[in-house]
Design an enzyme around this catalytic site. Structure first.
Site, PDB file in Angstrom:
ATOM      1  N   ASP A   1     -15.871  28.118 -85.806  1.00 19.57           N
ATOM      2  CA  ASP A   1     -15.301  28.309 -87.150  1.00 19.57           C
ATOM      3  C   ASP A   1     -16.057  29.330 -88.006  1.00 19.57           C
ATOM      4  O   ASP A   1     -15.429  30.129 -88.706  1.00 19.57           O
ATOM      5  CB  ASP A   1     -15.132  26.972 -87.893  1.00 19.57           C
ATOM      6  CG  ASP A   1     -16.276  25.999 -87.667  1.00 19.57           C
ATOM      7  OD1 ASP A   1     -17.246  26.386 -86.987  1.00 19.57           O
ATOM      8  OD2 ASP A   1     -16.211  24.870 -88.175  1.00 19.57           O
TER       9      ASP A   1
ATOM     10  N   ARG B   1     -29.321  32.297 -65.633  1.00 17.91           N
ATOM     11  CA  ARG B   1     -28.134  31.430 -65.518  1.00 17.91           C
ATOM     12  C   ARG B   1     -26.891  32.166 -65.059  1.00 17.91           C
ATOM     13  O   ARG B   1     -26.081  31.615 -64.318  1.00 17.91           O
ATOM     14  CB  ARG B   1     -27.861  30.770 -66.871  1.00 17.91           C
ATOM     15  CG  ARG B   1     -28.851  29.694 -67.136  1.00 17.91           C
ATOM     16  CD  ARG B   1     -28.531  28.925 -68.373  1.00 17.91           C
ATOM     17  NE  ARG B   1     -29.642  28.006 -68.569  1.00 17.91           N
ATOM     18  CZ  ARG B   1     -29.955  27.407 -69.690  1.00 17.91           C
ATOM     19  NH1 ARG B   1     -29.215  27.606 -70.762  1.00 17.91           N
ATOM     20  NH2 ARG B   1     -30.982  26.598 -69.767  1.00 17.91           N
TER      21      ARG B   1
ATOM     22  N   HIS C   1     -23.479  27.452 -68.209  1.00 19.18           N
ATOM     23  CA  HIS C   1     -24.601  26.723 -67.619  1.00 19.18           C
ATOM     24  C   HIS C   1     -24.222  26.386 -66.188  1.00 19.18           C
ATOM     25  O   HIS C   1     -23.115  25.886 -65.937  1.00 19.18           O
ATOM     26  CB  HIS C   1     -24.892  25.447 -68.412  1.00 19.18           C
ATOM     27  CG  HIS C   1     -26.250  24.884 -68.128  1.00 19.18           C
ATOM     28  ND1 HIS C   1     -26.567  24.316 -66.909  1.00 19.18           N
ATOM     29  CD2 HIS C   1     -27.377  24.824 -68.879  1.00 19.18           C
ATOM     30  CE1 HIS C   1     -27.844  23.927 -66.940  1.00 19.18           C
ATOM     31  NE2 HIS C   1     -28.355  24.226 -68.121  1.00 19.18           N
TER      32      HIS C   1
ATOM     33  N   SER D   1     -32.874  29.318 -77.410  1.00 15.81           N
ATOM     34  CA  SER D   1     -31.955  29.104 -78.540  1.00 15.81           C
ATOM     35  C   SER D   1     -32.569  28.186 -79.588  1.00 15.81           C
ATOM     36  O   SER D   1     -32.447  28.437 -80.790  1.00 15.81           O
ATOM     37  CB  SER D   1     -30.623  28.537 -78.065  1.00 15.81           C
ATOM     38  OG  SER D   1     -30.844  27.495 -77.153  1.00 15.81           O
TER      39      SER D   1
ATOM     40  N   ALA E   1     -30.395  24.573 -86.832  1.00 15.75           N
ATOM     41  CA  ALA E   1     -30.576  25.821 -87.594  1.00 15.75           C
ATOM     42  C   ALA E   1     -30.310  25.575 -89.081  1.00 15.75           C
ATOM     43  O   ALA E   1     -31.057  26.048 -89.942  1.00 15.75           O
ATOM     44  CB  ALA E   1     -29.666  26.918 -87.053  1.00 15.75           C
TER      45      ALA E   1
ATOM     46  N   GLU F   1     -37.858  26.569 -66.700  1.00 12.17           N
ATOM     47  CA  GLU F   1     -36.402  26.736 -66.583  1.00 12.17           C
ATOM     48  C   GLU F   1     -36.103  28.149 -66.092  1.00 12.17           C
ATOM     49  O   GLU F   1     -36.997  28.983 -65.920  1.00 12.17           O
ATOM     50  CB  GLU F   1     -35.731  26.454 -67.937  1.00 12.17           C
ATOM     51  CG  GLU F   1     -35.832  24.984 -68.359  1.00 12.17           C
ATOM     52  CD  GLU F   1     -35.025  24.669 -69.610  1.00 12.17           C
ATOM     53  OE1 GLU F   1     -34.019  25.339 -69.874  1.00 12.17           O
ATOM     54  OE2 GLU F   1     -35.421  23.745 -70.325  1.00 12.17           O
TER      55      GLU F   1
ATOM     56  N   GLU G   1     -26.580  29.565 -83.315  1.00  9.83           N
ATOM     57  CA  GLU G   1     -25.680  30.095 -82.288  1.00  9.83           C
ATOM     58  C   GLU G   1     -24.551  30.966 -82.843  1.00  9.83           C
ATOM     59  O   GLU G   1     -24.057  31.854 -82.149  1.00  9.83           O
ATOM     60  CB  GLU G   1     -25.094  28.938 -81.461  1.00  9.83           C
ATOM     61  CG  GLU G   1     -24.363  29.434 -80.227  1.00  9.83           C
ATOM     62  CD  GLU G   1     -23.896  28.321 -79.306  1.00  9.83           C
ATOM     63  OE1 GLU G   1     -24.349  27.167 -79.464  1.00  9.83           O
ATOM     64  OE2 GLU G   1     -23.077  28.617 -78.411  1.00  9.83           O
TER      65      GLU G   1
ATOM     66  N   HIS H   1     -21.455  27.228 -72.112  1.00  5.36           N
ATOM     67  CA  HIS H   1     -22.620  26.565 -72.689  1.00  5.36           C
ATOM     68  C   HIS H   1     -23.082  27.217 -73.991  1.00  5.36           C
ATOM     69  O   HIS H   1     -23.482  26.525 -74.920  1.00  5.36           O
ATOM     70  CB  HIS H   1     -23.744  26.614 -71.657  1.00  5.36           C
ATOM     71  CG  HIS H   1     -24.987  25.874 -72.039  1.00  5.36           C
ATOM     72  ND1 HIS H   1     -24.992  24.526 -72.318  1.00  5.36           N
ATOM     73  CD2 HIS H   1     -26.275  26.288 -72.175  1.00  5.36           C
ATOM     74  CE1 HIS H   1     -26.229  24.133 -72.604  1.00  5.36           C
ATOM     75  NE2 HIS H   1     -27.022  25.187 -72.550  1.00  5.36           N
TER      76      HIS H   1
ATOM     77  N   ARG I   1     -28.856  34.619 -72.340  1.00  3.78           N
ATOM     78  CA  ARG I   1     -29.948  33.996 -73.098  1.00  3.78           C
ATOM     79  C   ARG I   1     -30.958  33.370 -72.150  1.00  3.78           C
ATOM     80  O   ARG I   1     -30.584  32.633 -71.232  1.00  3.78           O
ATOM     81  CB  ARG I   1     -29.374  32.917 -74.012  1.00  3.78           C
ATOM     82  CG  ARG I   1     -30.415  32.084 -74.719  1.00  3.78           C
ATOM     83  CD  ARG I   1     -29.766  31.089 -75.641  1.00  3.78           C
ATOM     84  NE  ARG I   1     -28.987  30.104 -74.941  1.00  3.78           N
ATOM     85  CZ  ARG I   1     -29.454  28.956 -74.474  1.00  3.78           C
ATOM     86  NH1 ARG I   1     -30.735  28.647 -74.606  1.00  3.78           N
ATOM     87  NH2 ARG I   1     -28.663  28.112 -73.862  1.00  3.78           N
TER      88      ARG I   1
ATOM     89  N   ALA J   1     -29.008  18.974 -77.203  1.00  4.30           N
ATOM     90  CA  ALA J   1     -29.908  19.856 -76.443  1.00  4.30           C
ATOM     91  C   ALA J   1     -30.903  19.033 -75.620  1.00  4.30           C
ATOM     92  O   ALA J   1     -31.609  18.188 -76.156  1.00  4.30           O
ATOM     93  CB  ALA J   1     -30.643  20.796 -77.390  1.00  4.30           C
ATOM     94  N   GLN J   2     -30.922  19.302 -74.346  1.00  3.88           N
ATOM     95  CA  GLN J   2     -31.800  18.530 -73.457  1.00  3.88           C
ATOM     96  C   GLN J   2     -33.127  19.252 -73.243  1.00  3.88           C
ATOM     97  O   GLN J   2     -34.197  18.692 -73.433  1.00  3.88           O
ATOM     98  CB  GLN J   2     -31.105  18.313 -72.108  1.00  3.88           C
ATOM     99  CG  GLN J   2     -29.868  17.445 -72.185  1.00  3.88           C
ATOM    100  CD  GLN J   2     -29.237  17.212 -70.817  1.00  3.88           C
ATOM    101  OE1 GLN J   2     -29.708  17.697 -69.796  1.00  3.88           O
ATOM    102  NE2 GLN J   2     -28.145  16.456 -70.798  1.00  3.88           N
ATOM    103  N   GLY J   3     -33.037  20.528 -72.825  1.00  5.55           N
ATOM    104  CA  GLY J   3     -34.207  21.264 -72.334  1.00  5.55           C
ATOM    105  C   GLY J   3     -35.392  21.268 -73.265  1.00  5.55           C
ATOM    106  O   GLY J   3     -36.353  20.527 -73.083  1.00  5.55           O
ATOM    107  N   GLY J   4     -35.355  22.111 -74.313  1.00  8.93           N
ATOM    108  CA  GLY J   4     -36.478  22.147 -75.225  1.00  8.93           C
ATOM    109  C   GLY J   4     -36.602  23.477 -75.929  1.00  8.93           C
ATOM    110  O   GLY J   4     -35.620  24.201 -76.085  1.00  8.93           O
TER     111      GLY J   4
HETATM  112  C1  SIN Z   1     -30.911  22.833 -70.322  1.00  6.24           C
HETATM  113  O1  SIN Z   1     -31.599  21.856 -70.574  1.00  6.24           O
HETATM  114  O2  SIN Z   1     -30.673  23.218 -69.187  1.00  6.24           O
HETATM  115  C2  SIN Z   1     -30.314  23.588 -71.458  1.00  6.24           C
HETATM  116  C3  SIN Z   1     -31.341  24.241 -72.269  1.00  6.24           C
HETATM  117  C4  SIN Z   1     -30.806  25.500 -72.867  1.00  6.24           C
HETATM  118  O3  SIN Z   1     -29.600  25.690 -72.926  1.00  6.24           O
HETATM  119  O4  SIN Z   1     -31.613  26.369 -73.232  1.00  6.24           O
END
Ligand code: SIN
Length: 528
Positions: free
Chosen positions: A214, A282, A235, A383, A13, A115, A367, A343, A378, A47-50
């Protein structure tokens, strides 16, 4: 030191803002980016997802909006949801033009993951390291830009605020250099907070150590209104690895690719519990896992990855496959032990649809902000979408405004801080705070538990203030004060909720019959 604009935080961000501001602000714009940790230690990088966005012809902005609203459980700002979702395709296009290598087929068509909560596959990704890929692209842009001056190892302590004619405005920040402990004032016409989340208030979190809330704590001390702090997303699937120093995420995309959650006894966990099954929102999945763990006494449930197969698993999720491999678990063949972990903070500093807070000249993006997109929970991968779109809007607002010159000569310098010095007492209170939040303001909450947490957190905050009044205070007390103030804001907001929604679940409310007058969302009360 002076600048036209100060950005606090060097994650996605913060960098997206700096990059857009440089483009819109024109030559001569001086921007200062202050970051406390290298970008590799940011949540963005992990960040993994996308990025969730509409790509497929059978998908639509309307479906993405409706999925976001459904997961947000009646607490989203629909105007903001529409605006951000509409901008998604353009944000992806800009990243592609800047060189982002999102997964695509041989014809160049983007490959999309699915997802939780999504009615379509719409998550644009780079294997299971999407955050790192976006960081790579944005960092290059930021470094190339002569108007952006990056200062690392700067821990921002507080906002500088002046009041003129009854109107308050933010004029900069006070920050400490991590190495020397020297405290300096940085003054600017506008300040943009992009400080990330607060996962460190919980015992188990997918967030890095820097996620101490912070920016939110600074806003609390400056009297800037927050919103929806109660809604902490857990998560469902963090790796259960008691020996690890940090909690590793097993992306939801793994379930999107076919993995199934199993109870400790091996039975299917989500069967018959939600129409979307393993890919329910989630908060629903995390609660069911938590209940299954509580009933059985097991410290984790299982994620059966066999439906994916070893070859596809290691192609799609090389990072997860490596981490599991180090524990002797073969992704795509074995069951992975998983548990929920804190998460994402769905709430934060309340902003308008251009990221502007209620304090003049103070903006918040990513965030640490509550733009109204997420509501009570969310939607997965919304995000990063927000972290790309809202900074652009904040930059547009600032570029179109007359930037007031920085204010000089304000009193209020802090004495030097001992950066390396810890305090056994502060460390002990920090451990207590995490335990208290996990037990009392976690996935399943009770009124008595939340009240106990709020009162104890207020006492911890008071102890921090007292320690900070002493000469040359240790850094540990500053960070603990941030954690305690943010944790207390979460507990207070949770206590103000009148109904269970999204990520807030109070057992006492669930047990009560719905009575007239108790049907409000709690939204009105949840304003500080
Ligand atoms: C995830 O890869 O499960 C996390 C992605 C997210 O938090 O939007």
């Amino acid at each position: 030191m002076e600048a036209d604009v100060i950005v606090v935080g060097g994650g996605i961000a913060g960098m997206a803002f700096a990059e857009r501001m440089a483009a819109l602000g024109g030559a001569g714009m001086r921007m200062l980016m202050l970051s406390k940790a290298p970008v590799e230690a940011s949540n963005s990088y992990l960040a993994q997802g996308g990025v969730a966005t509409v790509v497929l012809p059978e998908d639509s902005v309307e479906q993405h909006v409706q999925d976001t609203l459904a997961v947000g459980a009646g607490r989203c700002d629909e105007h903001v949801v529409r605006l951000i979702v509409q901008e998604g395709p353009k944000a992806i296009q800009r990243l592609l033009e800047a060189g982002a290598r999102f997964d695509a087929d041989a014809q160049g068509r983007l490959l999309l993951a699915r997802e939780g909560g999504h009615s379509q596959a719409r998550v644009v990704h780079h294997r299971d390291t999407t955050g790192a890929e976006i960081v790579r692209v944005l960092r290059r842009r930021v470094m190339e830009e002569p108007g952006i001056h990056v200062l690392e190892h700067q821990r921002v302590l507080d906002l500088l605020v002046v009041e003129e004619g009854g109107v308050k405005r933010c004029t900069g920040v006070l920050a400490m250099h991590e190495g020397t402990g020297k405290v300096a004032r940085f003054e600017a016409g506008a300040v943009v907070l992009a400080t990330g989340g607060a996962g460190q208030v919980y015992q188990h979190t997918t967030n890095p150590p820097a996620a101490t809330g912070d920016g939110i704590a600074m806003a609390i001390r400056a009297g800037v209104p927050l919103r929806d702090m109660a809604f902490i997303q857990f998560h469902p699937t963090a790796l259960f690895d008691p020996g690890a120093a940090a909690t590793f995420l097993i992306s939801e995309a793994v379930r999107g690719a076919g993995a199934r959650l199993l109870r400790p006894d091996g039975a299917l966990l989500m069967a018959g519990l939600h129409p979307k099954g393993d890919l329910a929102p989630r908060n629903v999945v995390a609660r069911e896992i938590f209940r299954a763990m509580r009933q059985s006494g097991a410290p984790h449930v299982w994620l059966d990855t066999a439906p994916i197969g070893v070859k596809d698993f290691s192609r799609m999720f090389p990072n997860i496959a490596n981490t599991c491999g180090r524990l002797g678990i073969v992704g795509g063949r074995d069951r992975i032990p998983v548990m929920p972990a804190a998460h994402y903070s769905c709430g934060g500093i309340r902003t308008d649809d251009h990221g502007e807070s209620a304090l003049n000249n103070l903006f918040a993006v990513g965030e640490c902000a509550s733009s109204g997109l997420h509501g009570a929970d969310r939607l997965a991968s919304n995000s990063l979408l927000e972290a790309l779109v809202m900074p652009q809007r904040a930059a547009e607002r600032i570029a179109g405004a007359v930037i007031q010159p920085p204010v000089r000569g304000l009193p209020g310098q802090l004495p030097p801080i001992q950066p390396g010095l810890t305090s056994a007492r502060a460390d002990c209170l920090r451990a207590e705070l995490k335990q208290l939040m996990t037990a009392n303001v976690g996935i399943l909450r009770t009124l008595a538990g939340m009240e106990e947490a709020r009162d104890r957190l207020d006492r911890i905050s008071a102890e921090c203030e007292a320690a900070l009044r002493k000469a040359e205070p240790a850094w540990a007390w500053f960070e603990l004060r941030d954690l305690a103030q943010v944790a207390a804001a979460i507990a207070r907001s949770a206590l103000e909720q009148r109904t269970n929604a999204g990520a807030h679940w109070c057992e006492d409310l669930a047990a009560m019959p719905i009575a007239p007058g108790r049907q409000g969302s709690g939204a009105a009360a949840d304003r500080t």
